[in-house]
Design an enzyme around this catalytic site. Structure first.
Site, short mmCIF file in Angstrom:
data_model
loop_
_atom_site.label_atom_id
_atom_site.label_comp_id
_atom_site.label_asym_id
_atom_site.label_seq_id
_atom_site.Cartn_x
_atom_site.Cartn_y
_atom_site.Cartn_z
N ASN A 9 0.89 -1.25 0.14
CA ASN A 9 0.02 -0.19 -0.06
C ASN A 9 0.87 1.19 0.12
O ASN A 9 1.48 1.33 0.99
CB ASN A 9 -0.87 0.03 1.11
CG ASN A 9 -1.76 1.12 1.37
OD1 ASN A 9 -1.75 1.92 0.51
ND2 ASN A 9 -2.21 1.37 2.41
N LYS A 11 0.17 4.21 -0.12
CA LYS A 11 -0.54 5.33 0.43
C LYS A 11 -0.21 6.49 -0.67
O LYS A 11 -0.28 6.50 -1.81
CB LYS A 11 -0.07 5.63 1.89
CG LYS A 11 -0.33 4.32 2.64
CD LYS A 11 0.14 4.30 4.24
CE LYS A 11 -0.43 3.13 4.84
NZ LYS A 11 0.03 3.14 6.16
N HIS A 95 -9.52 1.32 5.10
CA HIS A 95 -8.19 1.26 5.57
C HIS A 95 -8.36 2.13 6.92
O HIS A 95 -9.07 3.21 6.76
CB HIS A 95 -7.08 1.72 4.63
CG HIS A 95 -5.84 1.74 5.42
ND1 HIS A 95 -5.22 2.86 6.14
CD2 HIS A 95 -4.94 1.07 5.10
CE1 HIS A 95 -3.89 2.35 6.58
NE2 HIS A 95 -3.67 1.27 5.66
N GLU A 97 -6.74 4.56 7.86
CA GLU A 97 -6.46 6.03 7.51
C GLU A 97 -7.74 6.79 7.16
O GLU A 97 -8.03 7.97 7.41
CB GLU A 97 -5.09 6.19 6.89
CG GLU A 97 -3.75 5.68 7.78
CD GLU A 97 -2.83 5.48 6.90
OE1 GLU A 97 -2.90 5.41 5.80
OE2 GLU A 97 -2.03 4.89 7.52
N GLU A 167 -5.11 -4.98 10.48
CA GLU A 167 -4.13 -3.96 10.69
C GLU A 167 -4.42 -3.12 12.16
O GLU A 167 -5.29 -2.12 12.33
CB GLU A 167 -4.14 -2.85 9.71
CG GLU A 167 -3.82 -3.33 8.26
CD GLU A 167 -3.22 -2.62 7.21
OE1 GLU A 167 -2.04 -2.70 6.78
OE2 GLU A 167 -3.89 -1.38 7.22
N GLY A 173 2.76 2.20 10.90
CA GLY A 173 3.81 3.42 10.84
C GLY A 173 4.36 3.86 12.16
O GLY A 173 5.25 5.01 12.12
N SER A 213 3.83 -2.15 10.36
CA SER A 213 5.20 -2.00 10.74
C SER A 213 5.85 -3.39 10.25
O SER A 213 6.68 -4.13 10.73
CB SER A 213 5.50 -1.75 12.07
OG SER A 213 5.13 -0.50 12.16
#
Ligand code: 13P
Length: 250
Positions: A9, A11, A95, A97, A167, A173, A213
């Site tokens: 991904n 992003k 996702h 985010e 996730e 991250g 990560s």
């Protein structure tokens, strides 16, 4: 046997020219990989360039989001058919985010999931708890809500073609990877939810990726867990060398 799937991904990173360069670096590094679906998910603006660059390789294309309507006055949005005709086979939905910054909910994920399946895309549905939810001991409740909300009205035949990405938000991250045990526990719980919603036969067919990560150093032990069928990789997918090592960790 579930076929492992490792997706990158990207992003909001990578222009079209950078995508071509990254693909050219990646192709020889994974050319001998067989039996793994390797998916690249660029931003919309780099889909076409990536599609051209991966031609005649073992790399597949996915998008990072889509809208559920087929067409119309929805400024800024992209439909499932637009993704298909740009060469996508996969699409990431829900996702964390998008949930955190763009108002995505279990209901909107469900609408997108229906539209993606109807159009013939393979959805990668993201679920995962935030740090405060894990600390409050409600991880299972959050995962249950994410999964049951997303799969509302989805048939057993359809569910077998869906990929789920677990996730944990606190691992994205941050460099804080879930331990293999923590990840396996939630993956097994997701399969248990699917068994309850459908049956064990269907639940056994669903591929469940881990994301958060992932690095070359931790990929193999995570992917070695019985219910972990690959990974959804953010930062480490932006460099061909590290992404290739992760793919080879399956
Ligand atoms: P990182 O691998 O950068 O933690 O991102 C994970 C992720 O969000 C993939 O969708």
């Amino acid at each position: 046997m579930r076929k492992p799937i490792v997706a990158g991904n990207w992003k909001m990173n990578i222009t079209s020219a950078e995508a071509v360069q990254l693909v050219e670096e990646l192709k020889p590094l994974v050319a001998d990989v067989d039996g793994v679906d390797i998916v690249l998910c660029p931003p919309f603006s780099s889909l076409e360039a990536t599609c051209k660059a991966i031609r005649d390789s073992n790399l597949l294309l996915g998008a990072q989001d889509m809208f559920w309507e087929e067409s119309g006055a929805y400024t800024g949005e992209v439909s499932a058919r637009m993704l298909l005709t740009s060469g996508c086979r996969y699409v990431i939905l829900g996702h964390s985010e998008r949930r955190a910054y763009f108002g995505e909910t279990n209901q909107t994920v469900n609408k997108k999931l229906n539209a993606a399946l109807g159009a013939g895309l393979v959805p990668i549905v993201c679920v995962g708890e935030r740090q405060q939810e894990r600390e409050a001991g409600i991880t299972q409740k959050i995962i249950q809500d994410h999964v049951t909300g997303a799969f509302e009205g989805i048939s057993a035949e359809q569910v077998s073609g869906v990929v789920i990405a677990y996730e944990p938000v606190w691992a994205i991250g941050t460099g804080l990877t879930a331990t293999p045990g923590q990840a396996q526990e939630v993956h097994a719980f997701i399969r248990q939810i699917l068994t309850g919603l459908y049956n064990s036969n269907w639940a056994q067919q669903v591929r469940i990726q881990y994301g958060g990560s992932i690095k070359p150093e931790n990929a193999a032990v995570l992917f070695g867990q019985p219910d972990i069928d690959g990974g959804l990789v953010g930062g480490a997918s932006l460099a061909a060398g590290s992404f290739a090592k992760i793919v080879k960790g399956v």
